[in-house]
Design an enzyme around this catalytic site. Structure first.
Site, mmCIF file in Angstrom:
data_model
loop_
_atom_site.group_PDB
_atom_site.id
_atom_site.type_symbol
_atom_site.label_atom_id
_atom_site.label_comp_id
_atom_site.label_asym_id
_atom_site.label_seq_id
_atom_site.Cartn_x
_atom_site.Cartn_y
_atom_site.Cartn_z
ATOM 1 N N SER A 70 0.753 -1.127 0.193
ATOM 2 C CA SER A 70 -0.136 0.053 0.041
ATOM 3 C C SER A 70 0.974 1.110 -0.075
ATOM 4 C CB SER A 70 -0.770 0.041 1.363
ATOM 5 O OG SER A 70 -1.304 1.344 1.317
ATOM 6 N N THR A 80 -5.351 2.557 -7.060
ATOM 7 C CA THR A 80 -6.806 2.550 -6.414
ATOM 8 C C THR A 80 -7.623 3.580 -6.772
ATOM 9 O OG1 THR A 80 -5.868 1.161 -4.786
ATOM 10 C CG2 THR A 80 -7.886 1.973 -4.316
#
Ligand SMILES: Cc1cc2nc3c(=O)[nH]c(=O)nc-3n(C[C@H](O)[C@H](O)[C@H](O)COP(=O)(O)O)c2cc1C
Ligand SMILES: O=C(O)C(=O)c1ccccc1
Length: 389
Positions: A128, A178
């Protein structure tokens, strides 16, 4: 001969001969409750909580459960091979670990432990942007193992460019962008506790260590942490982005680009038109749009819309081997595993994550075999109740 993931079953029984039983449950749906008991309400609420009244997170599970497998017999499943090709890479199984930010709220070894577990099992790890460990450190802990980088597409172009440069230099080969988090959703469990990890500086490691990010600060983050956190909050997401903006990422990343959070077939077509390579059909584990379609219900429409133009991946609600089987049957090439590995991390660090990967893939291997498949490649809608063909 390919690895038989199901052998983990025998390993467990054989270890039992000397009195040992697994340290964690082998039914991965039990991990959430154990983690709740182990950790404080803030961190566990952040991980297991979701948007609104939680109905989308529940719908994700319900949709997967609604589909039932119709096993076939006498199909020679003696030799099995779970490997799949994804975005030009040979993966040992149709699985990667999903990008999950702020892992240090779960375990001090955080992303490094999760990445090492993925590397040890040969499963790609998606790091992430909101990692609690800088990407260079995670990469260094992974040896040559497959690593992908998840981008939170910052408002500041130079920070994004810098992240892409650093990720590439650190050996991250696939970019997962994302799209479903240009704002954080209404999350009552976090709101009721007034708990947001990155306001405490957790999940900012990639930013605070970034030269382009630091260029926007009057003082280095350690001298004025509050100002650095506020700078992060103001720039980490950008609700102003539109499809043409993807050209910037395409120009600055020469490997595969995957768009995460696609649910509508038309968005999947736009993703293909924008020159990207894949999509993750995902509703962010029900953490973003309360009332959104269950990810498994969106999957067939997206898969049909893009056919062979894009690689279709899936997450949101995967907990068991049969969930993975169903996602494959509904059109996914591979799945990303989210919360279960985070609970494994919370409960037993790297070993806990490895346990979760091995249980899931052993169960998948057995589900394939017992349903009449020696490979993920032959699974399709005709394996599901109501399927055609
Ligand atoms: C605590 C937590 C943090 C997350 N952080 C990120 C993130 O930083 N980037 C991202 O793309 N997705 C993030 N996700 C979403 C996951 O990648 C994935 O889509 C989701 O967990 C799938 O749902 P499931 O865990 O219910 O299977 C996060 C999810 C959780 C639970
Ligand atoms: O909590 C999340 O779902 C998420 O995606 C996120 C966003 C910013 C920082 C950490 C995690």
């Amino acid at each position: 001969m390919a690895k038989h993931w199901a052998d983990f079953q025998y390993e467990i029984y054989l270890n039992g001969m000397s009195g040992a039983v697994p340290r964690l449950p082998t039914d991965l749906t039990r991990l959430e409750e154990l983690t709740e008991r182990r950790l404080g309400p803030g961190p566990v609420g952040y991980v297991s909580g979701s948007a609104g009244d939680g109905s989308t997170a529940r719908a994700n599970r319900a949709a997967l459960k609604r589909h039932r497998i119709v096993p076939r017999m006498l199909r020679d499943v003696h030799e099995r091979d779970l490997s799949v090709e994804v975005l030009g890479r040979a993966l040992p199984a149709p699985l990667a670990l999903a990008p999950v930010g702020v892992l240090s709220i779960m375990h001090p070894d955080a992303e490094v432990a999760a990445a090492r577990a993925a590397a040890a099992q040969g499963v790609p790890f998606v790091l992430s942007s909101a990692s609690s460990t800088p990407m260079e450190e995670v990469a260094a802990a992974m040896g040559g193992a497959e690593r992908w980088f998840q981008l939170y597409w910052a408002r500041d172009r130079e920070v994004t460019r810098s992240f892409l440069t650093r990720a590439k230099a650190s050996g991250f080969s696939v970019l997962v962008v994302t799209l479903d988090t240009p704002l954080l959703a209404w999350r009552p469990r976090d709101l009721d506790q007034a708990y947001l990890p990155f306001l405490h500086g957790v999940g900012t490691a990639n930013y605070f260590s970034d030269p382009a990010f630091r260029a926007g600060l009057a003082k280095p983050p350690h001298e004025d942490p509050n100002a650095a956190v506020m700078h992060f909050v103001g720039m980490f997401a950008d609700p102003g982005k539109t499809w043409p903006d993807l050209a910037f990422l395409r120009e600055n990343w020469d490997g595969p680009i995957v768009l995460k959070g696609v649910l509508h077939p038309d968005d999947a077509r736009l993703a293909a038109d924008a020159g990207t390579d894949g999509v993750v059909v995902s509703n962010h584990g029900g953490r973003q749009v309360a009332g959104a379609i269950a990810a498994a219900d969106a999957l067939p429409g997206v898969a049909q819309a893009v056919g062979d133009r894009l690689t279709v991946l899936f997450d949101s609600g995967v907990r068991t081997g049969d969930d993975v089987f169903k996602a494959l049957a509904l059109g996914a090439r591979a799945v990303l595993l989210g919360r279960p590995y985070v609970y494994g991390l919370a409960l037993d660090g790297q070993a806990g994550v490895e346990h979760v990967i091995r249980c899931l893939l052993a169960e998948l291997d057995l589900t394939l075999a017992l349903s009449g498949h020696a490979s993920p490649a032959t699974v399709g809608t005709s394996d599901l109740d109501g399927g055609t063909g």
